[in-house]
Design a protein around this motif. Structure first.
Motif, PDB file in Angstrom:
ATOM      1  N   UNK A 169      48.456   6.621  24.245  1.00  0.00           N
ATOM      2  CA  UNK A 169      47.087   6.238  24.583  1.00  0.00           C
ATOM      3  C   UNK A 169      47.050   4.811  25.122  1.00  0.00           C
ATOM      4  N   UNK A 170      47.803   3.922  24.510  1.00  0.00           N
ATOM      5  CA  UNK A 170      47.869   2.539  25.008  1.00  0.00           C
ATOM      6  C   UNK A 170      48.456   2.497  26.411  1.00  0.00           C
ATOM      7  N   UNK A 171      49.517   3.263  26.657  1.00  0.00           N
ATOM      8  CA  UNK A 171      50.122   3.296  27.992  1.00  0.00           C
ATOM      9  C   UNK A 171      49.111   3.720  29.044  1.00  0.00           C
ATOM     10  N   UNK A 172      48.277   4.699  28.708  1.00  0.00           N
ATOM     11  CA  UNK A 172      47.316   5.232  29.664  1.00  0.00           C
ATOM     12  C   UNK A 172      46.088   4.332  29.791  1.00  0.00           C
ATOM     13  N   UNK A 173      45.556   3.869  28.686  1.00  0.00           N
ATOM     14  CA  UNK A 173      44.259   3.185  28.713  1.00  0.00           C
ATOM     15  C   UNK A 173      44.335   1.683  28.944  1.00  0.00           C
ATOM     16  N   UNK A 174      45.440   1.052  28.589  1.00  0.00           N
ATOM     17  CA  UNK A 174      45.507  -0.397  28.754  1.00  0.00           C
ATOM     18  C   UNK A 174      45.983  -0.816  30.132  1.00  0.00           C
ATOM     19  N   UNK A 175      46.442   0.149  30.924  1.00  0.00           N
ATOM     20  CA  UNK A 175      46.807  -0.118  32.314  1.00  0.00           C
ATOM     21  C   UNK A 175      47.759  -1.302  32.461  1.00  0.00           C
ATOM     22  N   UNK A 176      48.710  -1.363  31.558  1.00  0.00           N
ATOM     23  CA  UNK A 176      49.739  -2.405  31.621  1.00  0.00           C
ATOM     24  C   UNK A 176      51.101  -1.726  31.581  1.00  0.00           C
ATOM     25  N   UNK A 177      52.095  -2.350  32.197  1.00  0.00           N
ATOM     26  CA  UNK A 177      53.432  -1.750  32.200  1.00  0.00           C
ATOM     27  C   UNK A 177      53.998  -1.600  30.787  1.00  0.00           C
ATOM     28  N   UNK A 178      54.842  -0.594  30.628  1.00  0.00           N
ATOM     29  CA  UNK A 178      55.450  -0.323  29.327  1.00  0.00           C
ATOM     30  C   UNK A 178      56.196  -1.539  28.789  1.00  0.00           C
ATOM     31  N   UNK A 179      56.880  -2.287  29.656  1.00  0.00           N
ATOM     32  CA  UNK A 179      57.643  -3.437  29.157  1.00  0.00           C
ATOM     33  C   UNK A 179      56.727  -4.519  28.588  1.00  0.00           C
ATOM     34  N   UNK A 180      55.540  -4.678  29.148  1.00  0.00           N
ATOM     35  CA  UNK A 180      54.588  -5.662  28.627  1.00  0.00           C
ATOM     36  C   UNK A 180      54.089  -5.222  27.252  1.00  0.00           C
ATOM     37  N   UNK A 181      53.734  -3.951  27.130  1.00  0.00           N
ATOM     38  CA  UNK A 181      53.266  -3.445  25.840  1.00  0.00           C
ATOM     39  C   UNK A 181      54.370  -3.540  24.784  1.00  0.00           C
ATOM     40  N   UNK A 182      55.595  -3.189  25.162  1.00  0.00           N
ATOM     41  CA  UNK A 182      56.719  -3.286  24.216  1.00  0.00           C
ATOM     42  C   UNK A 182      56.919  -4.709  23.746  1.00  0.00           C
ATOM     43  N   UNK A 183      56.863  -5.653  24.678  1.00  0.00           N
ATOM     44  CA  UNK A 183      57.069  -7.065  24.326  1.00  0.00           C
ATOM     45  C   UNK A 183      56.012  -7.539  23.336  1.00  0.00           C
ATOM     46  N   UNK A 184      54.784  -7.080  23.495  1.00  0.00           N
ATOM     47  CA  UNK A 184      53.705  -7.493  22.588  1.00  0.00           C
ATOM     48  C   UNK A 184      53.930  -7.021  21.159  1.00  0.00           C
ATOM     49  N   UNK A 185      54.630  -5.907  21.002  1.00  0.00           N
ATOM     50  CA  UNK A 185      54.898  -5.385  19.660  1.00  0.00           C
ATOM     51  C   UNK A 185      56.148  -6.027  19.056  1.00  0.00           C
ATOM     52  N   UNK A 186      56.966  -6.617  19.899  1.00  0.00           N
ATOM     53  CA  UNK A 186      58.270  -7.111  19.472  1.00  0.00           C
ATOM     54  C   UNK A 186      58.217  -8.601  19.143  1.00  0.00           C
ATOM     55  N   UNK A 187      57.988  -8.909  17.877  1.00  0.00           N
ATOM     56  CA  UNK A 187      57.982 -10.310  17.433  1.00  0.00           C
ATOM     57  C   UNK A 187      59.409 -10.832  17.388  1.00  0.00           C
ATOM     58  N   UNK A 188      59.642 -12.032  17.921  1.00  0.00           N
ATOM     59  CA  UNK A 188      60.993 -12.603  17.879  1.00  0.00           C
ATOM     60  C   UNK A 188      61.525 -12.663  16.446  1.00  0.00           C
ATOM     61  N   UNK A 189      62.709 -12.118  16.257  1.00  0.00           N
ATOM     62  CA  UNK A 189      63.348 -12.144  14.951  1.00  0.00           C
ATOM     63  C   UNK A 189      62.776 -11.155  13.955  1.00  0.00           C
ATOM     64  N   UNK A 190      61.867 -10.286  14.400  1.00  0.00           N
ATOM     65  CA  UNK A 190      61.210  -9.358  13.480  1.00  0.00           C
ATOM     66  C   UNK A 190      61.869  -7.995  13.411  1.00  0.00           C
ATOM     67  N   UNK A 191      61.183  -7.105  12.728  1.00  0.00           N
ATOM     68  CA  UNK A 191      61.715  -5.759  12.501  1.00  0.00           C
ATOM     69  C   UNK A 191      61.841  -4.974  13.797  1.00  0.00           C
ATOM     70  N   UNK A 192      60.835  -5.093  14.663  1.00  0.00           N
ATOM     71  CA  UNK A 192      60.884  -4.354  15.928  1.00  0.00           C
ATOM     72  C   UNK A 192      62.036  -4.842  16.784  1.00  0.00           C
ATOM     73  N   UNK A 193      62.233  -6.160  16.828  1.00  0.00           N
ATOM     74  CA  UNK A 193      63.337  -6.698  17.620  1.00  0.00           C
ATOM     75  C   UNK A 193      64.673  -6.163  17.108  1.00  0.00           C
ATOM     76  N   UNK A 194      64.823  -6.059  15.793  1.00  0.00           N
ATOM     77  CA  UNK A 194      66.072  -5.526  15.233  1.00  0.00           C
ATOM     78  C   UNK A 194      66.305  -4.085  15.714  1.00  0.00           C
ATOM     79  N   UNK A 195      65.257  -3.303  15.737  1.00  0.00           N
ATOM     80  CA  UNK A 195      65.397  -1.911  16.185  1.00  0.00           C
ATOM     81  C   UNK A 195      65.666  -1.839  17.686  1.00  0.00           C
ATOM     82  N   UNK A 196      64.928  -2.623  18.491  1.00  0.00           N
ATOM     83  CA  UNK A 196      65.110  -2.612  19.947  1.00  0.00           C
ATOM     84  C   UNK A 196      66.534  -3.043  20.298  1.00  0.00           C
ATOM     85  N   UNK A 197      67.033  -4.077  19.637  1.00  0.00           N
ATOM     86  CA  UNK A 197      68.400  -4.531  19.896  1.00  0.00           C
ATOM     87  C   UNK A 197      69.414  -3.438  19.567  1.00  0.00           C
ATOM     88  N   UNK A 198      69.130  -2.661  18.539  1.00  0.00           N
ATOM     89  CA  UNK A 198      70.019  -1.559  18.175  1.00  0.00           C
ATOM     90  C   UNK A 198      69.994  -0.477  19.254  1.00  0.00           C
TER      91      UNK A 198
END
Length: 185
Positions: free
Chosen positions: A127-156
Motif C-alpha cells: 500500500x505504501x509503494x502504491x499510495x506514497x508515490x515514492x521509489x522503493x529504495x526511498x521507502x526502504x531507507x526510511x525504515x532502515x535506521x543506521x545500526x538498527x534491526x532493519x539494517x542488520x537484516x538488509x545487510x544479511x
C-alpha cells in the motif's frame, strides 16, 4: 465489424503465432494479467499488433482495466519480461511470505501470529509503494535506521546476494517465456 479483436491471455504465445494459426490479418492485443486480477488488484501488460486500431486498443484497455491498471508494451519481445516480473511476481511475494512466516515461527512466534504479522506487513508495504508515490529504495531507507534491526537484516540479504538472485530469477522466467514461444513456432 469483421475481423474481431482477439485478446489472448497466454504466456509464450505471440501475436504472430496466433495470427498465423487463425488465418492471418487479425487485430490482436496480447494480455498478461496477474492473479491479483481475481480480486481487482492486478496489473496487465498489453501489446497490440499492427492491425489493431486505436479504438480496439482502447476497448482492450478498458476490458483489462476492470481488474487493475494496464501497462502498454511497445515491443512484443518484452512481454516475456512482463510475464516474469508481474505475471509470475505474486508467487515471489508468496515465497517471501512463506519464508518470513517460517523465520518468525523459528524465533518463537506462534504460526497464527507469524502469519498475521507477515500478511499485514506485506499489505501495508504494498500500500505504501502504491499510495506514497515514492521509489522503493526511498521507502526502504526510511525504515532502515543506521545500526538498527532493519539494517542488520538488509545487510544479511545483501551479503547473501539477494539482488543478484532476484535478477537471475527474473531472467530465468523471461528466458522460459522465450523458450515457450519458440516451442510453439
Amino acid at each position: 465489424p469483421w475481423p474481431p479483436l482477439l485478446v489472448p491471455i497466454a504466456a509464450g504465445i505471440t501475436t504472430k503465432q496466433l495470427d498465423r494459426w487463425l488465418g492471418g490479418g487479425l487485430p490482436i492485443v496480447r494480455a498478461m494479467p496477474n492473479t491479483p486480477a481475481l480480486l481487482g488488484a492486478g496489473i496487465t501488460g498489453l501489446f497490440a499488433n499492427e492491425r489493431t486500431s486505436e479504438t480496439q486498443r482502447a476497448d482492450a484497455d478498458a476490458l483489462l482495466a476492470a481488474v487493475g491498471p494496464t501497462v502498454w508494451i511497445g515491443d512484443e519481445a518484452k512481454m516475456d519480461a512482463v510475464t516474469a516480473v508481474s505475471g509470475s511476481g505474486p508467487a515471489y511475494v508468496f515465497l517471501l511470505a512463506e519464508a518470513m512466516q517460517s523465520a518468525g515461527i523459528a524465533q518463537g512466534l506462534s504460526p497464527d501470529a507469524a502469519r498475521a504479522l507477515v500478511q499485514q506487513t506485506l499489505l501495508g508495504a504494498a500500500t505504501m509503494l502504491v499510495k506514497q508515490n515514492e521509489p522503493a529504495d526511498v521507502l526502504r531507507t526510511r525504515v532502515t535506521s543506521p545500526g538498527g534491526t532493519t539494517q542488520a537484516a538488509i545487510e544479511t540479504f545483501e551479503a547473501g546476494g539477494f539482488r543478484a538472485l532476484v535478477d537471475r530469477a527474473i531472467h530465468a522466467a523471461t528466458e522460459r517465456g522465450r523458450q515457450l514461444s519458440a516451442a510453439n513456432d
